[in-house]
Write a protein that holds these residues in place. Structure first.
Motif, PDB file in Angstrom:
ATOM      1  N   GLY A   1      52.875  55.558  44.179  1.00 61.57           N
ATOM      2  CA  GLY A   1      52.415  55.187  42.829  1.00 61.57           C
ATOM      3  C   GLY A   1      51.458  56.228  42.283  1.00 61.57           C
ATOM      4  O   GLY A   1      51.677  56.813  41.226  1.00 61.57           O
ATOM      5  N   PHE A   2      50.393  56.438  43.025  1.00 59.08           N
ATOM      6  CA  PHE A   2      49.422  57.471  42.663  1.00 59.08           C
ATOM      7  C   PHE A   2      49.251  58.415  43.832  1.00 59.08           C
ATOM      8  O   PHE A   2      49.021  57.962  44.947  1.00 59.08           O
ATOM      9  CB  PHE A   2      48.064  56.846  42.327  1.00 59.08           C
ATOM     10  CG  PHE A   2      47.041  57.866  41.908  1.00 59.08           C
ATOM     11  CD1 PHE A   2      46.974  58.287  40.585  1.00 59.08           C
ATOM     12  CD2 PHE A   2      46.189  58.451  42.835  1.00 59.08           C
ATOM     13  CE1 PHE A   2      46.052  59.243  40.207  1.00 59.08           C
ATOM     14  CE2 PHE A   2      45.269  59.406  42.456  1.00 59.08           C
ATOM     15  CZ  PHE A   2      45.205  59.802  41.137  1.00 59.08           C
ATOM     16  N   PRO A   3      49.378  59.692  43.687  1.00 57.24           N
ATOM     17  CA  PRO A   3      49.484  60.418  42.422  1.00 57.24           C
ATOM     18  C   PRO A   3      50.908  60.860  42.041  1.00 57.24           C
ATOM     19  O   PRO A   3      51.058  61.566  41.054  1.00 57.24           O
ATOM     20  CB  PRO A   3      48.634  61.657  42.694  1.00 57.24           C
ATOM     21  CG  PRO A   3      48.857  61.941  44.135  1.00 57.24           C
ATOM     22  CD  PRO A   3      49.083  60.607  44.814  1.00 57.24           C
ATOM     23  N   VAL A   4      51.929  60.390  42.793  1.00 54.13           N
ATOM     24  CA  VAL A   4      53.232  61.044  42.597  1.00 54.13           C
ATOM     25  C   VAL A   4      53.972  60.539  41.341  1.00 54.13           C
ATOM     26  O   VAL A   4      54.395  61.341  40.515  1.00 54.13           O
ATOM     27  CB  VAL A   4      54.108  60.914  43.867  1.00 54.13           C
ATOM     28  CG1 VAL A   4      55.469  61.565  43.628  1.00 54.13           C
ATOM     29  CG2 VAL A   4      53.421  61.595  45.036  1.00 54.13           C
ATOM     30  N   ILE A   5      54.144  59.208  41.182  1.00 53.28           N
ATOM     31  CA  ILE A   5      54.863  58.748  39.979  1.00 53.28           C
ATOM     32  C   ILE A   5      53.939  58.790  38.760  1.00 53.28           C
ATOM     33  O   ILE A   5      54.293  59.334  37.714  1.00 53.28           O
ATOM     34  CB  ILE A   5      55.405  57.303  40.159  1.00 53.28           C
ATOM     35  CG1 ILE A   5      56.466  57.263  41.258  1.00 53.28           C
ATOM     36  CG2 ILE A   5      56.001  56.799  38.840  1.00 53.28           C
ATOM     37  CD1 ILE A   5      57.098  55.894  41.461  1.00 53.28           C
TER      38      ILE A   5
END
Lengths: 177, 397
Positions: A104-108
């Motif tokens: 979820g964070f930080p990739v998407i």
């Protein structure tokens, strides 16, 4: 700013192959983590889209200029994906919580996706923005759930598309009233 | 710090980095919404500046440095005609005394009318500019509407015939008129629109004099060919073209100009031109409103010439009127309204007030004017005044 451009830019901002690269290897846990990451990201995008007018008013930025901001952010994130290796699954929170960090964070939830949600929410309304960007996140989720490897070449290909769509979005903001 | 925390911190830093880049690209816009009363007050103060800064020979103070308290000399006939135009526009809008000041400025014009093989021109020396003839026509025609005086009609018609002569077969406009031979040469990014506007006005005032034929030729050239053929860079936000389209929209046959369907005022080519022009005006208003001193001096530079800001208001103000008559569905009206308010705010906010003027040696040279780097030029006031008059009706009471 067309709905198609919003959706394509959102796919590039969340780069599905980067998400796939950092997904847990266990199939069951991956599914759970992807579901969590998707839900969190859509919720965050929805919140930003609903608050978009208030955010832009607070920042004194017009809707037209917010397109430039979104385009610049997608461009920067796309450029990063051209030069930086995809992320690894570790370190991550345990089990399904990997859907929070790192998926979820930080990739998407990149800054590009957040600014895109604000811009699209302000320009097209929260419903349309969530619909378009939510659809893009679902595409990301489907690729991440499938056993598709997030190789450098795949992330870089989406990154190069991000450079193109970010530039288009930026020009769209420049030529707007 | 755990490895997961480190990853989160790195993610936050990446966000900060990207947001930093975005903040360099897009700055806050310093906009507001003045009332129509405030806009009117600003226009009245501008007329007062012209009244205080007209010389005995009918010229106005051209450039003035308030820090050094000295006029900087020079003069420009096109801008003189433009100043007269703005003053007659002010009279039309109900600002009393404006036409009186402008009539004093006609003394300078009368001294510089010259017969040439192509007709009567307004200018000096070996060449005159078609733009100065065009703006003089607009000014005299505005005088006619504002005061009802028709004593200058013969002059107006003579200048109109000259303008007919500077329009080429393809609709392009010769910028420079050789006063000895009457031949024309060169192009100007602004004279095409100025000449078109003058011809369009003449057709409204003298419908039987066939000024519509050359006007339509220039109009077609402006919409279809000008930007491609003359390739101005950066692209021209053509406020004179906006005046022209607004005037043509008041022609009795505006709904059917007897042109190709593309070129009718509600045709696709015109809509495309309109969208492109409004985009240019809108972008410049947004950019200008980001110039708020401090660090924006480094990222956006110093504020634009006041005349430039005024032209943005003129362009937008005219297109608002045009769109009132010819609805164009794919124009972002909300954004246009925002830009309208913003440019009116920039103009009223940057004008020197009576109180601010007191700190200078000659307050009457300063009060009601606009300055950049302590210097003002008469066309700063001209364009700002015209813009304020156009925008006033769109501001809240």
């Amino acid at each position: 700013m067309s709905s198609t451009l919003i959706a394509l830019a959102a796919v590039c901002a969340a780069n599905p192959f980067r998400v796939a690269a950092c997904a847990p290897t266990s199939t069951d846990i991956r599914r759970q983590a992807v579901a969590v990451a998707t839900a969190l990201s859509v919720a965050a995008v929805g919140l930003l889209a609903v608050l978009s007018e208030a955010i832009l008013d607070w920042l004194n930025v017009s809707g037209s200029s917010s397109r430039i901001a979104a385009g610049a952010a997608v461009l920067v994130v796309g450029t990063r994906d051209l030069f930086i290796q995809p992320p690894s699954p570790e370190p991550a929170l345990q089990g399904w919580r990997a859907g929070i960090v790192p998926m979820g964070f930080p990739v998407i939830l990149t800054p590009a996706l957040a600014i895109l949600a604000i811009s699209a929410g302000s320009e097209r309304g929260a419903g349309t923005a969530v619909g378009m960007i939510g659809a893009a996140i679902l595409v990301v989720a489907v690729i991440a759930v499938g056993n598709i490897r997030g190789t450098y070449w795949r992330t870089a290909t989406v990154g190069s598309a991000g450079v193109v769509f970010g530039t288009l979005l930026l020009l769209n903001g420049v030529t707007a009233i | 710090m755990s490895p997961v925390s480190t990853r989160v911190v790195r993610g936050v830093l990446a966000w900060i980095l990207v947001l930093g880049v975005v903040a360099l690209v897009v700055h806050p816009e310093g906009c507001g919404q003045p009332s129509s009363g405030e806009v009117n007050e600003a226009a009245v103060a501008t007329v007062a500046w012209f009244g205080a800064n007209i010389n005995d020979d009918g010229t106005f103070v051209y450039r003035y440095d308030r820090a050094e308290n000295r006029p900087l000399g020079g003069y420009n006939d096109v801008r003189h005609a433009g100043v007269l135009l703005s003053l007659y526009q002010a009279e039309s809008a109900g600002i009393e005394g404006a036409a009186e000041i402008a009539d004093r400025g006609l003394a300078y014009v009368d001294e510089r009318l010259l017969n040439t093989p192509i007709g009567l021109v307004f200018g000096r020396g070996a060449s005159a500019r078609s733009g100065s003839v065009g703006l003089l026509v607009a000014a005299l025609d505005e005088r006619r509407w504002a005061t009802g005086a028709d004593d200058r009609d013969p002059l107006l018609l003579a200048l109109g015939r000259t303008l007919t002569g500077v329009v080429n077969a393809d609709g392009s406009v010769g910028a420079s008129i050789n006063t000895a031979t009457g031949s024309t040469s060169g192009r100007s990014p602004f004279f095409t629109g100025e000449v078109l506007w003058a011809l369009a006005r003449l057709h409204l005032t003298f419908p039987d004099e066939n000024f519509d034929e050359p006007a339509l030729r220039v109009y077609r050239y402006l919409i279809e060919d000008r930007d491609r053929v003359e390739s101005p860079w950066p692209p021209v936000s053509d406020h004179w073209g906006a005046y022209a389209l607004e005037t043509m929209s008041r022609w009795p046959n505006a709904d059917d100009l007897q042109l190709e369907p593309d070129l009718e005022l509600d045709g696709p080519a015109t809509r495309q031109w309109l969208a492109r022009q409004l985009g240019l005006f809108g972008l410049q208003v947004r950019y200008e409103s980001q110039r708020q001193g401090g660090i924006t001096r480094l990222t956006r530079g110093t504020v634009a010439l006041p005349a430039g800001v005024g032209t943005l208001g003129e362009g937008i103000g005219n297109y608002l009127r045009f769109l009132d008559r010819f609805e164009v569905t794919d124009i972002d009206v909300d954004a246009l309204n925002e830009r309208t308010n913003c440019v009116a705010h920039l103009l009223t906010n940057r004008q020197v007030s009576a109180a601010q003027a007191q700190q200078y040696a000659e307050p009457l040279r300063v009060q009601g004017a606009w300055f950049r780097n302590d210097i003002t030029q008469m066309d700063d006031q001209q364009h700002a005044l015209s813009a304020l008059l156009l925008l006033e009706d769109w501001m809240p009471q």
